[in-house]
Motif scaffolding. Sequence first.
Motif, short mmCIF file in Angstrom:
data_model
loop_
_atom_site.label_atom_id
_atom_site.label_comp_id
_atom_site.label_asym_id
_atom_site.label_seq_id
_atom_site.Cartn_x
_atom_site.Cartn_y
_atom_site.Cartn_z
N UNK A 45 0.83 -1.21 0.00
CA UNK A 45 0.00 0.00 0.00
C UNK A 45 0.86 1.26 0.00
N UNK A 46 1.99 1.22 0.69
CA UNK A 46 2.87 2.39 0.75
C UNK A 46 3.44 2.75 -0.63
N UNK A 47 3.45 1.78 -1.53
CA UNK A 47 3.93 2.05 -2.89
C UNK A 47 2.82 2.54 -3.80
N UNK A 48 1.63 2.78 -3.26
CA UNK A 48 0.57 3.39 -4.04
C UNK A 48 -0.53 2.47 -4.49
N UNK A 49 -0.55 1.23 -4.01
CA UNK A 49 -1.57 0.27 -4.43
C UNK A 49 -2.66 0.15 -3.37
N UNK A 50 -3.91 0.29 -3.79
CA UNK A 50 -5.02 0.01 -2.88
C UNK A 50 -5.06 -1.50 -2.63
N UNK A 51 -5.06 -1.90 -1.38
CA UNK A 51 -5.02 -3.31 -1.01
C UNK A 51 -6.39 -3.73 -0.48
N UNK A 52 -6.93 -4.77 -1.07
CA UNK A 52 -8.18 -5.37 -0.61
C UNK A 52 -7.87 -6.78 -0.16
N UNK A 53 -7.90 -7.03 1.14
CA UNK A 53 -7.58 -8.35 1.70
C UNK A 53 -8.88 -9.00 2.14
N UNK A 78 -17.40 -1.64 -5.86
CA UNK A 78 -18.64 -0.89 -6.06
C UNK A 78 -18.80 0.21 -5.01
N UNK A 79 -18.53 -0.13 -3.76
CA UNK A 79 -18.70 0.87 -2.70
C UNK A 79 -17.68 1.99 -2.81
N UNK A 80 -16.44 1.65 -3.15
CA UNK A 80 -15.40 2.68 -3.27
C UNK A 80 -15.70 3.62 -4.43
N UNK A 81 -16.25 3.07 -5.51
CA UNK A 81 -16.58 3.92 -6.65
C UNK A 81 -17.81 4.78 -6.36
N UNK A 82 -18.79 4.24 -5.66
CA UNK A 82 -19.97 5.02 -5.30
C UNK A 82 -19.61 6.20 -4.41
N UNK A 83 -18.63 5.99 -3.54
CA UNK A 83 -18.20 7.06 -2.64
C UNK A 83 -17.12 7.95 -3.25
N UNK A 84 -16.79 7.68 -4.52
CA UNK A 84 -15.76 8.45 -5.25
C UNK A 84 -14.40 8.37 -4.58
N UNK A 85 -14.15 7.29 -3.83
CA UNK A 85 -12.83 7.09 -3.22
C UNK A 85 -11.83 6.66 -4.30
N UNK A 86 -12.29 5.84 -5.23
CA UNK A 86 -11.49 5.51 -6.40
C UNK A 86 -11.94 6.43 -7.54
N UNK A 87 -11.19 7.47 -7.77
CA UNK A 87 -11.64 8.50 -8.70
C UNK A 87 -11.25 8.21 -10.15
N UNK A 88 -10.14 7.54 -10.34
CA UNK A 88 -9.71 7.26 -11.71
C UNK A 88 -10.60 6.20 -12.33
N UNK A 89 -10.93 6.38 -13.60
CA UNK A 89 -11.83 5.44 -14.26
C UNK A 89 -11.22 4.05 -14.36
N UNK A 90 -9.92 3.99 -14.61
CA UNK A 90 -9.29 2.67 -14.77
C UNK A 90 -8.09 2.57 -13.85
#
Length: 258
Positions: A45-53, A78-90
Amino acid sequence: MDWQEISGSWVLIPQHPIGIVHFLGGAFVAAAPQLTYRWLLEQVAKQGYAVVATPFVNTLDHSAIAGNVLLSFNGVLDELRQKAILRRRYLPIYGLGHSMGCKLHLLIGSLFQVERAGNILISFNNYAARDAIPFVGQFNFSPAFNVEFTPSPVETNNIIAQKYNVARNLLVRFTNDTIDQTTGLSELLQKRFPNMVAMQILAGTHVTPLGQDISWQAGKEFTAFDAVGQWVKQEILYRELNLLRREILRWLDPMSPA
């Protein structure tokens, strides 16, 4: 960054993520991956990757587990995109698995329609239930009572050989891992995706990915004893874990200084 629980998974999100890593752990330590694999996942995560465990409880039906953890992962997205936490389209999505987690990622990439930029598979093993579950071999079941994983080891290999859809893969095995079956997996994947499968052999054991950082608290004055303590921490306690971290991050981003 703090761990947060979303849709049944544990999630770490850097400020400006450059990719997403879906992590699945080993059979008997997968119920709390944010604890058992904390150091390694936080380094990613510190290198910039969102981690889903995604945690799971092992049963005989590995196909069902694969479907359930994928459902949880998609719920997180889905939840992260709905909350605009993941803003980049891809954002590229990578699978990261240890031990049984490798098998689950292989089943996900074979049985479901998913888009993955690649998978990192550490210490793969694909044993029959009698070999993987300690107490099973202690009982003399009748031939009609067959205790086995679904899919079985042979069925798993056939599924991978015929249906696995993730072309780019990093396979990692450790020199002192007596239950590793990565070499056979490498042969299967090389036939399916020639020149797209890399394998690294690192110093360590099957439980190396579970290593945790140990905080060494120096006194008010940094003494020779503190210097020895820092050296032990850096060179002995988690040298193997650092090697694994570097290989993972280098494969994710060959230009990374990690």
